[in-house]
Design a protein around this motif. Structure first.
Motif, PDB file in Angstrom:
ATOM      1  N   GLY A   1       1.090  11.739   4.012  1.00  0.00           N
ATOM      2  CA  GLY A   1       0.354  11.116   2.906  1.00  0.00           C
ATOM      3  C   GLY A   1       1.271  10.535   1.858  1.00  0.00           C
ATOM      4  O   GLY A   1       1.039   9.413   1.368  1.00  0.00           O
ATOM      5  N   TYR A   2       2.355  11.270   1.524  1.00  0.00           N
ATOM      6  CA  TYR A   2       3.317  10.748   0.556  1.00  0.00           C
ATOM      7  C   TYR A   2       3.974   9.471   1.070  1.00  0.00           C
ATOM      8  O   TYR A   2       4.182   8.516   0.315  1.00  0.00           O
ATOM      9  CB  TYR A   2       4.385  11.802   0.253  1.00  0.00           C
ATOM     10  N   LEU A   3       4.315   9.457   2.369  1.00  0.00           N
ATOM     11  CA  LEU A   3       4.946   8.271   2.944  1.00  0.00           C
ATOM     12  C   LEU A   3       4.008   7.068   2.885  1.00  0.00           C
ATOM     13  O   LEU A   3       4.441   5.947   2.579  1.00  0.00           O
ATOM     14  CB  LEU A   3       5.356   8.553   4.394  1.00  0.00           C
ATOM     15  N   SER A   4       2.743   7.286   3.165  1.00  0.00           N
ATOM     16  CA  SER A   4       1.777   6.188   3.095  1.00  0.00           C
ATOM     17  C   SER A   4       1.669   5.635   1.674  1.00  0.00           C
ATOM     18  O   SER A   4       1.615   4.412   1.468  1.00  0.00           O
ATOM     19  CB  SER A   4       0.403   6.667   3.577  1.00  0.00           C
ATOM     20  N   LEU A   5       1.660   6.525   0.693  1.00  0.00           N
ATOM     21  CA  LEU A   5       1.597   6.072  -0.706  1.00  0.00           C
ATOM     22  C   LEU A   5       2.848   5.297  -1.094  1.00  0.00           C
ATOM     23  O   LEU A   5       2.775   4.271  -1.793  1.00  0.00           O
ATOM     24  CB  LEU A   5       1.413   7.278  -1.632  1.00  0.00           C
ATOM     25  N   VAL A   6       4.012   5.767  -0.643  1.00  0.00           N
ATOM     26  CA  VAL A   6       5.259   5.063  -0.954  1.00  0.00           C
ATOM     27  C   VAL A   6       5.237   3.662  -0.334  1.00  0.00           C
ATOM     28  O   VAL A   6       5.641   2.677  -0.976  1.00  0.00           O
ATOM     29  CB  VAL A   6       6.467   5.872  -0.428  1.00  0.00           C
ATOM     30  N   LEU A   7       4.757   3.562   0.905  1.00  0.00           N
ATOM     31  CA  LEU A   7       4.693   2.245   1.556  1.00  0.00           C
ATOM     32  C   LEU A   7       3.722   1.324   0.828  1.00  0.00           C
ATOM     33  O   LEU A   7       3.971   0.114   0.717  1.00  0.00           O
ATOM     34  CB  LEU A   7       4.270   2.413   3.011  1.00  0.00           C
ATOM     35  N   LEU A   8       2.625   1.889   0.330  1.00  0.00           N
ATOM     36  CA  LEU A   8       1.646   1.068  -0.384  1.00  0.00           C
ATOM     37  C   LEU A   8       2.228   0.474  -1.662  1.00  0.00           C
ATOM     38  O   LEU A   8       1.804  -0.598  -2.109  1.00  0.00           O
ATOM     39  CB  LEU A   8       0.412   1.898  -0.720  1.00  0.00           C
ATOM     40  N   VAL A   9       3.181   1.159  -2.273  1.00  0.00           N
ATOM     41  CA  VAL A   9       3.803   0.655  -3.503  1.00  0.00           C
ATOM     42  C   VAL A   9       5.087  -0.104  -3.196  1.00  0.00           C
ATOM     43  O   VAL A   9       5.326  -1.187  -3.740  1.00  0.00           O
ATOM     44  CB  VAL A   9       4.096   1.819  -4.471  1.00  0.00           C
ATOM     45  N   PHE A  10       5.912   0.439  -2.305  1.00  0.00           N
ATOM     46  CA  PHE A  10       7.232  -0.129  -2.038  1.00  0.00           C
ATOM     47  C   PHE A  10       7.138  -1.486  -1.326  1.00  0.00           C
ATOM     48  O   PHE A  10       7.810  -2.451  -1.725  1.00  0.00           O
ATOM     49  CB  PHE A  10       8.037   0.859  -1.192  1.00  0.00           C
ATOM     50  N   LEU A  11       6.339  -1.571  -0.289  1.00  0.00           N
ATOM     51  CA  LEU A  11       6.277  -2.815   0.485  1.00  0.00           C
ATOM     52  C   LEU A  11       5.802  -4.008  -0.358  1.00  0.00           C
ATOM     53  O   LEU A  11       6.454  -5.054  -0.363  1.00  0.00           O
ATOM     54  CB  LEU A  11       5.377  -2.628   1.709  1.00  0.00           C
ATOM     55  N   PRO A  12       4.659  -3.908  -1.070  1.00  0.00           N
ATOM     56  CA  PRO A  12       4.256  -5.063  -1.883  1.00  0.00           C
ATOM     57  C   PRO A  12       5.239  -5.378  -3.006  1.00  0.00           C
ATOM     58  O   PRO A  12       5.418  -6.542  -3.364  1.00  0.00           O
ATOM     59  CB  PRO A  12       2.885  -4.657  -2.437  1.00  0.00           C
ATOM     60  N   LEU A  13       5.902  -4.336  -3.545  1.00  0.00           N
ATOM     61  CA  LEU A  13       6.874  -4.586  -4.610  1.00  0.00           C
ATOM     62  C   LEU A  13       8.065  -5.372  -4.065  1.00  0.00           C
ATOM     63  O   LEU A  13       8.493  -6.369  -4.673  1.00  0.00           O
ATOM     64  CB  LEU A  13       7.341  -3.256  -5.204  1.00  0.00           C
ATOM     65  N   MET A  14       8.614  -4.938  -2.901  1.00  0.00           N
ATOM     66  CA  MET A  14       9.756  -5.632  -2.316  1.00  0.00           C
ATOM     67  C   MET A  14       9.381  -7.041  -1.882  1.00  0.00           C
ATOM     68  O   MET A  14      10.179  -7.976  -1.988  1.00  0.00           O
ATOM     69  CB  MET A  14      10.292  -4.837  -1.123  1.00  0.00           C
ATOM     70  N   ALA A  15       8.156  -7.194  -1.365  1.00  0.00           N
ATOM     71  CA  ALA A  15       7.727  -8.512  -0.905  1.00  0.00           C
ATOM     72  C   ALA A  15       7.408  -9.450  -2.065  1.00  0.00           C
ATOM     73  O   ALA A  15       7.393 -10.671  -1.876  1.00  0.00           O
ATOM     74  CB  ALA A  15       6.498  -8.370  -0.003  1.00  0.00           C
ATOM     75  N   SER A  16       7.174  -8.916  -3.265  1.00  0.00           N
ATOM     76  CA  SER A  16       6.778  -9.747  -4.410  1.00  0.00           C
ATOM     77  C   SER A  16       7.960 -10.201  -5.250  1.00  0.00           C
ATOM     78  O   SER A  16       7.886 -11.246  -5.910  1.00  0.00           O
ATOM     79  CB  SER A  16       5.796  -8.977  -5.300  1.00  0.00           C
ATOM     80  N   LEU A  17       9.047  -9.419  -5.251  1.00  0.00           N
ATOM     81  CA  LEU A  17      10.140  -9.705  -6.176  1.00  0.00           C
ATOM     82  C   LEU A  17      10.777 -11.064  -5.921  1.00  0.00           C
ATOM     83  O   LEU A  17      10.958 -11.869  -6.842  1.00  0.00           O
ATOM     84  CB  LEU A  17      11.197  -8.600  -6.093  1.00  0.00           C
ATOM     85  N   TYR A  18      11.142 -11.344  -4.642  1.00  0.00           N
ATOM     86  CA  TYR A  18      11.833 -12.604  -4.362  1.00  0.00           C
ATOM     87  C   TYR A  18      10.947 -13.816  -4.659  1.00  0.00           C
ATOM     88  O   TYR A  18      11.398 -14.764  -5.337  1.00  0.00           O
ATOM     89  CB  TYR A  18      12.330 -12.634  -2.916  1.00  0.00           C
ATOM     90  N   PRO A  19       9.688 -13.855  -4.166  1.00  0.00           N
ATOM     91  CA  PRO A  19       8.849 -15.012  -4.522  1.00  0.00           C
ATOM     92  C   PRO A  19       8.643 -15.155  -6.027  1.00  0.00           C
ATOM     93  O   PRO A  19       8.610 -16.273  -6.552  1.00  0.00           O
ATOM     94  CB  PRO A  19       7.517 -14.709  -3.810  1.00  0.00           C
ATOM     95  N   TYR A  20       8.523 -14.025  -6.722  1.00  0.00           N
ATOM     96  CA  TYR A  20       8.310 -14.092  -8.173  1.00  0.00           C
ATOM     97  C   TYR A  20       9.495 -14.749  -8.866  1.00  0.00           C
ATOM     98  O   TYR A  20       9.328 -15.703  -9.653  1.00  0.00           O
ATOM     99  CB  TYR A  20       8.078 -12.679  -8.712  1.00  0.00           C
ATOM    100  N   PHE A  21      10.710 -14.255  -8.603  1.00  0.00           N
ATOM    101  CA  PHE A  21      11.885 -14.843  -9.239  1.00  0.00           C
ATOM    102  C   PHE A  21      12.115 -16.280  -8.757  1.00  0.00           C
ATOM    103  O   PHE A  21      12.602 -17.126  -9.515  1.00  0.00           O
ATOM    104  CB  PHE A  21      13.117 -13.986  -8.962  1.00  0.00           C
ATOM    105  N   ARG A  22      11.770 -16.551  -7.510  1.00  0.00           N
ATOM    106  CA  ARG A  22      11.995 -17.896  -6.959  1.00  0.00           C
ATOM    107  C   ARG A  22      11.140 -18.938  -7.683  1.00  0.00           C
ATOM    108  O   ARG A  22      11.617 -20.033  -8.008  1.00  0.00           O
ATOM    109  CB  ARG A  22      11.659 -17.875  -5.454  1.00  0.00           C
ATOM    110  N   PHE A  23       9.888 -18.594  -7.973  1.00  0.00           N
ATOM    111  CA  PHE A  23       8.994 -19.601  -8.534  1.00  0.00           C
ATOM    112  C   PHE A  23       8.919 -19.569 -10.060  1.00  0.00           C
ATOM    113  O   PHE A  23       8.563 -20.568 -10.674  1.00  0.00           O
ATOM    114  CB  PHE A  23       7.584 -19.434  -7.943  1.00  0.00           C
ATOM    115  N   THR A  24       9.226 -18.453 -10.676  1.00  0.00           N
ATOM    116  CA  THR A  24       9.207 -18.440 -12.141  1.00  0.00           C
ATOM    117  C   THR A  24      10.448 -19.097 -12.720  1.00  0.00           C
ATOM    118  O   THR A  24      10.473 -19.424 -13.910  1.00  0.00           O
ATOM    119  CB  THR A  24       9.103 -16.989 -12.662  1.00  0.00           C
TER     120      THR A  24
END
Length: 594
Positions: free
Chosen positions: A161-184
């Motif tokens: 359960g802890y691993l699933s929660l970490v993936l729910l937060v970690f994956l979208p965060l890692m996937a969002s950082l590069y596009p965010y900095f790229r377009f802002t």
């Protein structure tokens, strides 16, 4: 190594106790002539799984793990996670490029950086939640076959359960950082103009795809190598007979002699065992048989011996009778065993060694060679030196990758034990089983007994290697699929961006083959560069894993070339549909639509 379970009072200092256990102490303090010593160590129960304790007890309550293998598979899972994450970022960037105009307008009308990040993160969070949900569905659907594959029933824990929660937060965060900095970082006015001229960011995405292919090639090379290693282990002759040998528990006698009330009971036991041996000898389908405590498997029991040249060597010990060598077809290369048919031979012992032991003792031949127990020399003034009567060829007594052990066989006429190992004529297994059931019913009043084929026991030695090869193959297949999906998404966007260029080239007389070369050149170059990076990394991984193995498959150029060709063919096949479609476009339609 013997193993005992102890329960300590709370607060016991295990480290202090283990410091005491390091000091050797006499095994028999009341007999000064016995120079044997022992040490001990306490291991917490929760640490036993990865403790690498070597014990003879094969009870199913003892389950052992390999921390090194777990680290390898954790690394592979991390590589697959990184590959999938890079693939997702690539595809998401393609999707975002089509929305550059939208983000530019939103920022013109006052949307802040926080609002932009919140939208990107929310989209990735929903996708990640769907991915985690699908992953758990796959886990549930494959739980039974996976448990059968590993031979272990996996249960869910709080860690899942802890691993699933970490993936729910970690994956979208890692996937969002590069596009965010790229377009802002792009000015709103520039972002609005980039709606149809976003081709310059292909190089960044190709870099991410390059990293994916490096990881994929490494996994494919490892998968090929471990399958080759497994094939090497299974096809290397162990040096002894494995087929048409049956191992069965036939003697149903108590090992506790105190359970027999009187001498008549003990004599009855002896007669039953003798009758069982006579029945084995009387069966025409049984070639040879021995009664022992275990079949021909790896032994951790051994002692130090001294040759008549003064050289000391640790030798693994086996107690055997003459039929032992004939049953397993162990070949004598020098000397021979006496017939041992006379009554006085019951109490005699003869010593046989293998080539490795002869070498360890510093002998070139068994002629005139002797050995004595180091303990005997320390205890007695005139210790007995035992003549080496014969030498057998080396064989692998356990996992082939562990190599050949120096071994000494103490040969006696008789043998005892409830485990009977017998060789039978080819094709006569069913007849032998019927005969043994009849013997068991006649002597012990039952037809039930445990048995297994010796060839299955040998195969079980390499069960972990089979699982290793299968897992690497599965992970490599997943990595290829993930990378090809990324390649498909990037090439779909990249080639579509070049439709106008293709149309102009066709108008200027470019041939079909020229367009194929133009569109495939970038991706073929990327694969070649990925191979240059992946080959040394894969070689280092193989070298590290096989450093302690005695028998290992060779690392050849063909191994890397085959892996590269498979990945290249699958990748090019992924591209061909789009390249073929792009090369056959109508220039006039493209020029009107652009």
């Amino acid at each position: 190594m013997p193993l005992d379970l102890y329960r300590f009072v709370p607060g016991a200092d295990m480290n202090k106790l283990n410091q005491v256990g390091k000091h050797p102490r006499s095994l028999n303090p009341h007999y000064p002539s016995d120079t044997r010593v022992y040490t001990f160590r306490f291991v917490p129960l929760k640490e036993c799984y990865f403790s690498k304790l070597e014990i003879r007890e094969q009870s199913p309550i003892y389950v052992w793990g390999d921390w090194g293998q777990l680290q390898i598979f954790m690394g592979i899972c991390a590589l697959l996670l990184v590959t999938g994450l890079l693939n997702f970022i690539n595809l998401y960037m393609i999707f975002m490029l089509k929305r550059t105009h939208e983000y530019g307008i939103r920022r013109v009308f006052g949307a802040g950086r926080g609002a932009v990040f919140a939208q990107i993160f929310a989209e990735n969070f929903l996708l990640s939640a769907l991915a985690v949900l699908l992953a758990w569905v796959c886990i549930e659907l494959t739980r039974v076959p996976v448990s059968r594959f590993f031979g272990f029933d996996f249960s869910y824990t709080a860690f899942d359960g802890y691993l699933s929660l970490v993936l729910l937060v970690f994956l979208p965060l890692m996937a969002s950082l590069y596009p965010y900095f790229r377009f802002t970082r792009i000015l709103p006015s520039v972002g609005i103009r980039l709606v149809s001229t976003a081709g310059q960011s292909v190089r960044a995405r190709m870099g991410l795809l390059l990293l994916q292919y490096v990881l994929t090639l490494i996994l494919v090379v490892l998968a090929f190598y471990f399958n080759r290693q497994l094939d090497t282990l299974l096809n290397t002759e162990p040096g002894y007979r494995t087929e048409n040998i049956l191992v069965a528990h036939l003697a149903h006698e108590s090992k506790d002699f105190s359970s027999y009330q009187n001498p008549e009971d003990i004599q009855a036991r002896v007669q039953r065992v003798k009758q069982l041996g006579a029945k084995m000898k009387a069966c025409p389908d049984i070639e040879y048989w021995v009664a022992d405590q275990s079949a021909l498997t790896s032994s951790d029991f051994g002692m130090k011996f001294i040759g008549n040249n003064g050289r000391t060597a640790f030798l693994y010990m086996w107690y055997a009778n003459p039929s032992f060598f004939r049953l397993y077809e162990l070949r004598f290369v020098e000397g021979t065993l006496p017939s041992m048919e006379e009554e006085e031979d019951w109490d005699r012992e003869y010593y046989v060694v293998n080539r490795a032991a002869l070498k360890e003792l510093g002998y070139d031949s068994c002629q005139g060679a002797t050995l004595m127990y180091e303990d005997d020399k320390m205890r007695a003034q005139n210790p007995e030196a035992h003549s080496i009567v014969a030498v057998i060829d080396d064989y692998y007594d356990g996992h082939i990758s562990a190599g050949v052990h120096p071994m000494v066989f103490v040969v006696r006429r008789g043998s005892s034990g409830d485990l009977y190992t017998l060789s039978f004529r080819p094709g006569r297994l069913a007849a032998v089983m019927d005969y043994l059931k009849k013997v068991e019913r006649e002597i012990y009043g039952t037809e039930e007994f445990e048995y297994t084929l010796f060839s299955d026991q040998v195969k079980q030695i390499y069960a972990a290697d089979r699982r290793m090869a299968m897992l690497y193959t599965s992970f490599a297949f997943i990595a290829i699929v993930v990378s090809c999906l990324g390649l498909f998404g990037i090439s779909l966007f990249d080639i579509r961006q070049r439709y106008r260029e293709i149309a102009i080239r066709k108008v200027n007389g470019a041939m079909l083959k020229d367009l194929y070369v133009l569109l495939l050149r970038r991706y073929v170059g990327m694969l070649l560069l990925a191979a240059v990076v992946a080959v040394p990394l894969a070689w280092l991984a193989i070298h590290y894993y096989t450093a302690d193995l005695v028998v290992k498959a060779p690392v050849t150029v063909g191994l890397f070339l085959t892996a590269f060709l498979i990945v290249a063919v699958i990748s090019v096949a992924t591209l061909l549909w789009q390249v073929n479609k792009a090369s056959r476009i109508n220039p006039s339609e493209v020029m009107k639509s652009e």
